[in-house]
Design a protein around this motif. Structure first.
Motif, short mmCIF file in Angstrom:
data_model
loop_
_atom_site.label_atom_id
_atom_site.label_comp_id
_atom_site.label_asym_id
_atom_site.label_seq_id
_atom_site.Cartn_x
_atom_site.Cartn_y
_atom_site.Cartn_z
N SER B 52 -0.90 1.88 11.71
CA SER B 52 -1.65 2.28 12.89
C SER B 52 -2.75 3.26 12.52
N ALA B 53 -3.79 3.28 13.34
CA ALA B 53 -4.94 4.16 13.11
C ALA B 53 -4.49 5.60 13.03
N GLY B 54 -5.03 6.30 12.03
CA GLY B 54 -4.66 7.70 11.82
C GLY B 54 -3.59 7.89 10.77
N GLU B 55 -2.96 6.82 10.38
CA GLU B 55 -1.88 6.92 9.40
C GLU B 55 -2.45 7.13 8.00
N GLU B 56 -1.75 7.93 7.21
CA GLU B 56 -2.14 8.21 5.83
C GLU B 56 -0.91 8.12 4.94
N LYS B 57 -1.12 7.62 3.70
CA LYS B 57 -0.03 7.59 2.72
C LYS B 57 -0.58 7.97 1.35
N GLU B 58 0.24 8.65 0.57
CA GLU B 58 -0.19 9.12 -0.75
C GLU B 58 0.80 8.71 -1.82
N LYS B 59 0.25 8.48 -3.03
CA LYS B 59 1.07 8.18 -4.18
C LYS B 59 0.29 8.61 -5.40
N GLU B 60 0.76 9.65 -6.05
CA GLU B 60 0.11 10.20 -7.24
C GLU B 60 -1.35 10.50 -6.92
N ARG B 61 -2.30 9.86 -7.59
CA ARG B 61 -3.73 10.15 -7.40
C ARG B 61 -4.35 9.32 -6.29
N LEU B 62 -3.57 8.52 -5.60
CA LEU B 62 -4.08 7.62 -4.58
C LEU B 62 -3.68 8.07 -3.18
N LYS B 63 -4.61 7.91 -2.25
CA LYS B 63 -4.34 8.21 -0.84
C LYS B 63 -5.02 7.16 0.00
N ALA B 64 -4.26 6.52 0.89
CA ALA B 64 -4.79 5.48 1.75
C ALA B 64 -4.82 5.97 3.18
N THR B 65 -5.92 5.66 3.88
CA THR B 65 -6.06 6.02 5.29
C THR B 65 -6.48 4.80 6.09
N LEU B 66 -6.24 4.86 7.41
CA LEU B 66 -6.52 3.71 8.26
C LEU B 66 -7.16 4.16 9.56
N THR B 67 -8.27 3.45 9.95
CA THR B 67 -8.85 3.60 11.27
C THR B 67 -8.74 2.26 11.98
N LYS B 68 -9.33 2.14 13.16
CA LYS B 68 -9.22 0.89 13.91
C LYS B 68 -10.06 -0.23 13.30
N LYS B 69 -11.00 0.13 12.41
CA LYS B 69 -11.88 -0.89 11.85
C LYS B 69 -11.86 -0.96 10.34
N GLU B 70 -11.33 0.09 9.68
CA GLU B 70 -11.39 0.10 8.22
C GLU B 70 -10.30 0.96 7.62
N SER B 71 -10.14 0.78 6.32
CA SER B 71 -9.21 1.60 5.55
C SER B 71 -9.93 2.08 4.30
N PHE B 72 -9.53 3.25 3.85
CA PHE B 72 -10.08 3.81 2.62
C PHE B 72 -8.95 4.07 1.64
N LEU B 73 -9.26 3.80 0.37
CA LEU B 73 -8.35 4.18 -0.71
C LEU B 73 -9.08 5.24 -1.52
N HIS B 74 -8.59 6.47 -1.40
CA HIS B 74 -9.20 7.59 -2.09
C HIS B 74 -8.51 7.77 -3.45
N ILE B 75 -9.32 7.91 -4.49
CA ILE B 75 -8.77 8.12 -5.83
C ILE B 75 -9.24 9.49 -6.30
N THR B 76 -8.27 10.37 -6.51
CA THR B 76 -8.58 11.74 -6.90
C THR B 76 -8.36 11.92 -8.40
#
Lengths: 114, 108
Positions: B52-76
């Motif tokens: 669902s929109a607003g949800e975030e999950k993290e694993k090591e250097r990765l973080k995934a986020t979700l909006t109503k139209k897109e998702s981002f995979l952030h790599i730190t």
């Protein structure tokens, strides 16, 4: 525990022939899905089976068929092979059907049609 | 028509240079959005599911986020071992739709 296994690893067939690919899911998983992945593209959904019944189908011609056995293993059959069927065929298993059940992929079968 | 679009197609980063991968989707009845990592010649490896929109999950250097139209995979602070193709997929009733992936190369 063993992951998803697929056989064979590689296969070369001639146009017009038939091919059968096999998949064994993770122990305890009751759903199997099949995908076709052409080089440089994402996987394309072909079928999903759950409890031996077809529960989802992608946009593939009737030359593609599949079945799931009582032990939850699965076969993908492709008839009248075309050159364009050359691809990596992936099998994924999950505990059950639905988005809340993560899919785990096997290593794939590389099919080359000449 | 249901579809998933990933950008960029390819990305080269220096080790430690953080960035984000984008997955935009158009689907009727989204049931879940998935991120996978795929190494050459191997099957995709599951990373995250978002529902669902607003949800975030993290694993090591990765973080995934979700909006109503897109998702981002952030790599730190990526490392060379993070080099792979990252695939996004959505689940709508009775089918899964994958994007074409982002090929990530992290240079030492």
């Amino acid at each position: 525990d063993a992951g998803v296994t697929q056989s064979p690893t590689h296969l070369i067939k001639t146009r017009g022939q038939h091919v059968t690919l096999r998949c064994s899911p993770i122990s305890g998983h009751k759903s199997v899905s099949w995908y076709q992945q052409v080089l440089g593209q994402g996987p394309q959904f072909i079928f999903q089976y759950y409890e031996k019944e077809e529960r989802g189908r992608g946009n593939f011609p009737d030359r593609f068929s599949a079945r799931q056995f009582p032990n939850y293993s699965s076969e993908l059959n492709v008839n009248a092979l075309l050159l364009g069927d050359s691809a990596l065929y992936l099998c994924a298993s999950s505990l059950a059907q639905g988005a809340r059940y993560e899919q785990y992929f096997g290593p794939g079968t590389r099919l080359t049609v000449t | 028509e249901d579809q998933v679009t990933q950008s960029p197609e390819a990305l080269r980063l220096q080790e430690g240079e953080s960035s984000s991968l984008n997955c935009s989707y158009t689907v009727s009845g989204l049931r879940g959005l998935f991120w996978y990592r795929q190494d050459p010649g191997k099957g995709p490896e599951f990373l995250f599911t978002l529902y669902s929109a607003g949800e975030e999950k993290e694993k090591e250097r990765l973080k995934a986020t979700l909006t109503k139209k897109e998702s981002f995979l952030h790599i730190t602070a990526p490392k060379p071992e993070d080099s792979a193709t990252y695939l996004c997929a959505v689940h709508s009733p009775y089918k899964y739709i994958f994007g074409t992936g982002t090929r990530l190369k992290v240079l030492a």
